[in-house]
Design an enzyme around this catalytic site. Structure first.
Site: not given
Length: 277
Positions: A90, A182-183
């Protein structure tokens, strides 16, 4: 040789036609990458060689196809770092820098803190804390086999300890002073920009409401945080009521913080003291 100024105008026009929000800025960033210099020094460069022009043209073509800029340059800025990123991990966003800054400020006055970064991805939060607080013991938890190599590269030399595994089951250190995360939290029905399609889906989406993982993450944080320990979790702007409900029992001083656009973006809380056993 082609004048750099002319090439930048062409590149910006091509990117604008493709719907890129800041076409001139991105054209300059791609040119700086090709030239191996800082964007601010482009004014000192007059021309591109033929090879450089061909490389820049190809990068502009790929960016116009909405391949993320960070995949083309191989890096993503995050606070004072250029993190290594690419397919499989990500790409950290500027909004998450707000959570990182909050976490660093929350550690002020606390000696030798212990910090957990859950769903670490590239390691952005963990590395930011380790850079700001060399005395901290920082652990980064990540389960993705594709993301872990990027995390390990970014953690090299920082003192961050990588813990491979699922946040729901991996053994965690305790007691901990601060948990940051920050899932994945985007609801499946959300329409996202084309660039987000290049992020791993498991790092972006989390079920119909975007809440498949956050409840378990909050539970794990409650298990390992000391009394008075701090939690900061990034989430969707629709999640404020759900976060308040999840944090009602074991937490106090629950606060939601806005992102750069003023939308609710992360929630912080303090672990309540446990009753004597």
């Amino acid at each position: 040789m082609l004048k750099l100024s002319a090439r930048l105008r062409q590149a910006a026009a091509e990117l604008a036609a493709a719907g890129i929000d800041a076409p001139r800025v991105e054209a300059e960033l791609l040119a700086a990458h090709v030239l191996g210099t800082a964007r601010g020094r482009l004014l000192l460069i007059d021309s591109l060689t033929d090879a450089q022009d061909e490389q820049l043209a190809e990068l502009v073509r790929r960016r116009a196809a909405r391949i993320p800029l960070q995949h083309l340059t191989g890096t993503a800025p995050f606070l004072d770092r250029e993190l290594l990123v690419g397919p499989g991990v990500f790409i950290p966003r500027p909004e998450t820098e707000l959570l990182a800054r909050w976490g660093i400020e929350a550690l002020a006055g606390l000696a030798d803190p212990v910090v957990l970064d859950l769903c670490s991805g590239s390691g952005a939060l963990a590395v930011a804390v380790a850079d700001a607080r060399p005395d901290a013991r920082v652990y980064a938890v990540e389960r993705s086999e594709d993301a872990l190599p990027w995390l390990r590269r970014n953690a090299t030399g920082t003192g961050v300890e990588v813990l491979p595994g699922d946040v729901r089951t991996v053994p965690l250190p305790a007691p901990v002073d601060l948990v940051l995360s920050n899932p994945p939290y985007v609801p499946l029905s959300t329409t996202v920009p084309p660039e987000v399609g290049h992020d791993p889906a498991e790092a972006v989406f989390a079920g119909a409401e975007g809440l498949d993982l956050i409840p378990a993450l909050v539970e794990r944080a409650a298990e390992v945080l000391r009394d008075g320990g701090l939690l900061g979790v990034e989430h969707d702007d629709t999640h404020t009521p759900a976060m308040s409900a999840l944090l009602a029992a074991a937490w106090t001083d629950v606060r939601t913080h806005p992102d750069l656009a003023g939308r609710p973006r992360f929630t912080t809380a303090v672990r309540k003291g446990r009753a004597p056993s």
